[in-house]
Design an enzyme around this catalytic site. Structure first.
Site, PDB file in Angstrom:
ATOM      1  N   CYS A 298      39.629  36.135  33.662  1.00 18.92           N
ATOM      2  CA  CYS A 298      39.861  36.560  35.051  1.00 18.92           C
ATOM      3  C   CYS A 298      40.048  35.419  36.045  1.00 18.92           C
ATOM      4  O   CYS A 298      40.902  35.489  36.927  1.00 18.92           O
ATOM      5  CB  CYS A 298      38.749  37.498  35.508  1.00 18.92           C
ATOM      6  N   ASP A 380      44.735  41.991  42.130  1.00 19.39           N
ATOM      7  CA  ASP A 380      44.004  41.679  40.894  1.00 19.39           C
ATOM      8  C   ASP A 380      44.992  41.601  39.736  1.00 19.39           C
ATOM      9  O   ASP A 380      45.562  42.603  39.318  1.00 19.39           O
ATOM     10  CB  ASP A 380      42.952  42.749  40.612  1.00 19.39           C
TER      11      ASP A 380
END
Length: 630
Positions: A298, A380
């Protein structure tokens, strides 16, 4: 001998009419040369705040005027001559439809229009001020000058002098306008930033080189947009552009930049913890014509997304969230399943709580939403699980919100007067040493309570997914009325040394049942084994153009040999990452690297280093180095 001309009649002769001399306006107006004033220290790049881009192209921001010089074959005559600027935004790597813009010559410039005017004329040269539209599509525009005169029209392609047009947070009419100068400097112009990781109780930080101004990065970012197969007319909208980037930074479904992995093997690629910046990732993707780069998790996705959007002119920042719940069964809770022995049923416990998750926020207006929804928008790029489909999911969420999560399988307790908590001193244990925590129990009743506690410590990925059990045992417990008892708990190095995965994350789960009331006791605590830093020190003064020596020190905290150690160094104005294949590092040994660099940019700079090693990850360091001008 001089003689007068005479006619046949003897009188004075009339002079023959002289040939008419052509005026300047009767000849074609030919463009001889064009100067886009594209130098980094020139007015265009400075005024548009693009002077830090490594590229030697003209890079400007939309909604703002830029200037250029045009030299003709003769002086320009405003009464009979005319000019137009033709700008073409055409795909380079795809077959999507482009954009063609004609910029007319006017006497007075007006805001929010494609226009240009002559602001200075010197003999055969004119200086033009060109006004750009604050809602124009960003991208790389090819420039052609069209000259008109009474004798005809001529075209002068300015190839290879293209114009790069970016979003403009300094322009009030741009959808990404940000009215705080300090925030504009941070979220657009800052090429270094911090990314936070770790656990809720052990927050770590690492410096990331966003590298948005480095060599080939702007070209790489526009290449990524083309991979999105979205019409270039949509490149005017930061909402659509940020969505495109979110999708294209990961390689799921659309051959994007990064391949994600949450496994314990990085063969054929780079460990996510070894990256320290976005530059090499974006250059590698661009120069391989779109071959995805391995590997990411991430924070790497967030770092690269931050780089691309800042490079294109959208204010963007990285955001870290700790204890990030991942609900896989739509119960609106994260559920832990235990059996009749109060042991965790691992194959049933599919919900997880990520120790941390990193994403981005970008600043823009949202005309597509009701008023008041503009500002920081979540972006995201980490690949998500696909929806299980628009109606069943809605029904499940509605049911869960009305009736709560799954009903308990155990009888209702007659009392809830005992609490259990796991606590950690300070910043927590370091890798290579014993991990020490405490289990704290409180009896809030006026009666004695007894129970049998079961503790189990498991190695976990930072995503909360459990790998294996390292140790488990039972603890008999007796609590006097109103008693608080602290039970020391230790996990020895030899017990976990061969089981760790990236991030050094562990979870301690404690369960039990109070005999007197049938109250179920259950808690869990995520923690990580902290890694050492790389210590970077500059030897002597750093001056632009002069070699400076830097020392990098590292001590192996493990009683094990580190194999195939690779150091990666970037920053200090370098346009690529320097890799040093060091080899093996003996157990508990200290390593000192001496490297020489030639700074290219004055001011406060950062030098980043990271270490890539199978046995020890998340090792990095940063040094602030002030570089003096020549």
């Amino acid at each position: 001998m001089l003689r007068s001309n005479t006619n046949t009649t003897g009188g004075p002769s009339a002079s023959a009419p002289a040939a008419a001399t052509p005026t300047a306006s009767d000849t074609l107006l030919t463009v001889h040369s064009v100067d886009l004033l594209k130098s980094k220290d020139g007015p265009n790049r400075r005024e548009h705040r693009t002077d830090t881009y490594f590229s030697d192209k003209l890079i400007v921001r939309r909604g703002q005027t830029f200037q250029m010089w045009v030299e003709f074959s003769r002086p320009f005559n405003p009464k009979s001559d005319n000019l137009q600027l033709q700008l073409k935004l055409e795909p380079i790597f795809s077959s999507s439809t482009g954009i063609h813009i004609s910029v007319p010559l006017v006497d007075v410039l007006e805001d929010s229009r494609w226009e240009m005017k002559i602001v200075e004329q010197k003999d055969k040269r004119v200086r033009l001020a060109v006004n750009t539209l604050p809602t124009a599509s960003i991208g790389r525009y090819k420039v052609t000058i069209e000259s008109f005169s009474p004798k005809g029209k001529l075209l002068f392609p300015c190839t290879p002098n293209d114009v790069y047009l970016l979003f403009n947070p300094w322009c009030e009419d741009d959808a990404v306008y940000l009215d705080n100068e300090a925030e504009r400097k941070e979220y657009i112009l800052n090429s270094m930033g911090r990314i936070y990781y770790g656990t809720e109780k052990q927050i770590g930080t690492r410096t990331w080189n966003f590298a948005q101004f480095e060599q080939d990065i702007l070209e790489a970012c526009l290449f990524i947009l083309e991979r999105g197969q979205v019409a270039m007319t949509e490149w005017r909208d930061p909402v659509i552009v940020s969505r495109m980037v979110s999708a294209l930074v990961n390689s799921n479904d659309d051959y994007g930049v990064l391949v994600g992995t949450w496994k314990d093997s990085y063969e054929g690629g780079t460990s996510p913890t070894a990256w320290s910046g976005s530059g090499d990732i974006l250059r590698q993707y661009y120069k391989s014509s779109g071959k995805p780069v391995k590997f990411a998790q991430c924070w790497v996705y967030a770092g690269v997304t931050n780089s691309v959007l800042r490079c294109l002119g959208i204010p963007t920042r990285c955001v870290s969230n700790f204890s990030s719940a991942h609900d896989t069964d739509l119960s609106l809770t994260t559920d832990i399943y235990i059996d009749e022995k109060l042991e965790v049923i691992k194959d049933k416990t599919s919900d997880s709580v990520w120790n941390f998750h990193v994403w981005n926020e970008s600043w823009m207006t949202r005309p597509d939403l009701p008023a008041g929804n503009g500002g920081w928008q979540v972006v995201d790029a980490t690949p998500q699980e696909p929806s299980q489909g628009s109606e069943e999911e809605r029904i499940a969420v509605e049911r869960a919100s009305r009736f709560g999560s799954k009903p308990t399988l155990y009888p209702s307790p007659t009392g809830n007067d005992v609490s259990v908590e796991i606590v950690m001193d300070g910043t927590g244990p370091r890798i290579g040493g014993d991990a020490k925590l405490s289990i704290v129990l409180k009896n809030k009743s006026s009666s004695q309570r007894t129970a049998s506690l079961l503790y189990e410590v498991m190695v976990m990925y930072y995503t909360g997914v459990l790998k294996t059990t390292v140790k488990k045992d039972k603890i008999p417990l007796t609590l006097k009325p109103q008693e608080t008892k602290t039970i020391p708990w230790t996990l020895q190095y030899k017990e976990y040394m061969s089981h760790l995965v990236d991030q050094g994350a562990l979870m301690l789960a404690v369960t039990g049942r109070v005999n007197e009331t049938q109250q179920i006791l259950a808690t869990q605590f995520n923690f990580r084994l902290r890694t050492p830093d790389l210590i970077i020190t500059s030897q002597g003064d750093a001056v632009v153009g002069k070699e400076v020596t830097v020392k990098i020190m590292f001590q192996n905290p493990l009683s094990q040999v580190l194999r195939n150690v690779l150091f990666r160094i970037e920053g200090l104005g370098m346009q690529s990452v320097r890799k040093i294949a060091y080899g093996d590092v003996d157990k508990l040994a200290t390593v000192t690297l001496t490297e020489k660099f030639v700074p290219t940019v004055a001011g406060s700079q950062k030098l980043l280093a990271s270490m890539d090693c199978r046995l020890l990850t998340q090792v990095h360091g940063v040094a602030d180095i002030v570089v003096r001008p020549k």
